[in-house]
Design a protein around this motif. Sequence first.
Motif, PDB file in Angstrom:
ATOM      1  N   PHE A 143       0.875  -1.176   0.000  1.00 25.77           N
ATOM      2  CA  PHE A 143       0.000   0.000   0.000  1.00 25.77           C
ATOM      3  C   PHE A 143       0.909   1.221   0.000  1.00 25.77           C
ATOM      4  CE2 PHE A 143       0.951  -0.650   4.457  1.00 25.77           C
ATOM      5  CZ  PHE A 143       1.063   0.632   4.986  1.00 25.77           C
ATOM      6  N   THR A 147       2.070   9.728  -0.637  1.00 23.42           N
ATOM      7  CA  THR A 147       1.798   9.891  -2.062  1.00 23.42           C
ATOM      8  C   THR A 147       3.023   9.492  -2.870  1.00 23.42           C
ATOM      9  OG1 THR A 147       0.264  11.704  -1.606  1.00 23.42           O
ATOM     10  CG2 THR A 147       1.094  11.489  -3.856  1.00 23.42           C
ATOM     11  N   ASP A 158      -0.430   0.116  -8.982  1.00 20.11           N
ATOM     12  CA  ASP A 158      -1.367   1.161  -8.582  1.00 20.11           C
ATOM     13  C   ASP A 158      -2.042   0.789  -7.260  1.00 20.11           C
ATOM     14  OD1 ASP A 158      -2.781   3.483  -8.677  1.00 20.11           O
ATOM     15  OD2 ASP A 158      -4.274   2.760 -10.108  1.00 20.11           O
ATOM     16  N   THR A 160      -3.319   1.587  -3.235  1.00 20.94           N
ATOM     17  CA  THR A 160      -4.007   2.696  -2.583  1.00 20.94           C
ATOM     18  C   THR A 160      -3.384   2.900  -1.206  1.00 20.94           C
ATOM     19  OG1 THR A 160      -5.674   1.252  -1.578  1.00 20.94           O
ATOM     20  CG2 THR A 160      -6.147   2.118  -3.775  1.00 20.94           C
ATOM     21  N   ASP A 161      -3.923   3.846  -0.447  1.00 17.35           N
ATOM     22  CA  ASP A 161      -3.440   4.019   0.919  1.00 17.35           C
ATOM     23  C   ASP A 161      -4.041   2.926   1.810  1.00 17.35           C
ATOM     24  OD1 ASP A 161      -6.074   4.815   1.578  1.00 17.35           O
ATOM     25  OD2 ASP A 161      -5.588   6.933   1.345  1.00 17.35           O
ATOM     26  N   THR A 164      -7.988   3.005   2.508  1.00 20.19           N
ATOM     27  CA  THR A 164      -8.742   2.619   1.319  1.00 20.19           C
ATOM     28  C   THR A 164      -8.601   1.130   1.041  1.00 20.19           C
ATOM     29  OG1 THR A 164      -8.421   4.831   0.384  1.00 20.19           O
ATOM     30  CG2 THR A 164      -9.108   3.096  -1.132  1.00 20.19           C
ATOM     31  N   THR A 165      -7.405   0.601   1.264  1.00 24.91           N
ATOM     32  CA  THR A 165      -7.184  -0.829   1.086  1.00 24.91           C
ATOM     33  C   THR A 165      -8.123  -1.630   1.975  1.00 24.91           C
ATOM     34  OG1 THR A 165      -4.851  -0.492   0.504  1.00 24.91           O
ATOM     35  CG2 THR A 165      -5.485  -2.692   1.278  1.00 24.91           C
ATOM     36  N   ARG A 168     -11.788  -1.415   0.836  1.00 22.72           N
ATOM     37  CA  ARG A 168     -12.063  -2.258  -0.332  1.00 22.72           C
ATOM     38  C   ARG A 168     -12.183  -3.722   0.073  1.00 22.72           C
ATOM     39  NH1 ARG A 168      -8.155   0.330  -5.100  1.00 22.72           N
ATOM     40  NH2 ARG A 168      -9.310   2.308  -5.307  1.00 22.72           N
TER      41      ARG A 168
END
Length: 245
Positions: A143, A147, A158, A160-161, A164-165, A168
């Motif tokens: 992750f 940024t 690609d 995510t942070d 968000t991981t 999901r």
Amino acid sequence: MNRQRISRIAHTGHPIAAPLDDDSVRQLLEHALPHGDERVLDLGCGGGEWLLRALARYPRLRAEGVDVCVKSLAHARTAAAAQGVASRLALHHGDASVFRSPHPFGLVLSVGAAHAFGGLLPTLAAVREHLAPGGRVLVGDGFWERTPSRQAVDMLGDFTDLPTTLERVAADGWTPVHGHVSTRRELDDYEWSWTGSLASWALDRPDGPDRTEALAAAETHRTEWLRVYRDSWGFVSLVLRRTDG
């Protein structure tokens, strides 16, 4: 030198092919194997280190592993025989993403192999096909802690942070029951071991035909780690259960 051979050499000093120290591995297995008699499947098992450690710790455990690398599987078989656990370990040569078994598993794990499935959620979709009711999943993937640069995304993927991981994963029908975010020490130790093992292998073979290529691969990896993704990339390991049971 192909990628599989480079990886095998680079992981000589760090057979858990992920940025996790021995204590973190032990704790993850404890949470993933609450009974100690589960049937375990590792999708993308490599040299079988996760399975070997689980079999050594839990004498009632039975385990299976799947990997595309014949030499890694041969290493796992040799190590299992040396440790006296070969009778409880079955290894399958093939693509883990299309592997099918006649029976379900109480634990399905795939740590650091999400690229073989196309990402974390596709990995969980593959895992779901093998999981027994009430079973657990152990997955590990990257992750972005900060940024990333465009170069880092192009190099590693690609991601995510972390929030968000997890969102999901939850939206996909999974509930985390344990997790571990690799520390800076674990992340750095893994990279130093990867590059150092490969470089040492080359330096020990001054007249070897692959010496120059191995040294170049170690140097390239070290430069990419330090200059491209060290300050932005992280790794999380999750023990999951199906939200719907």
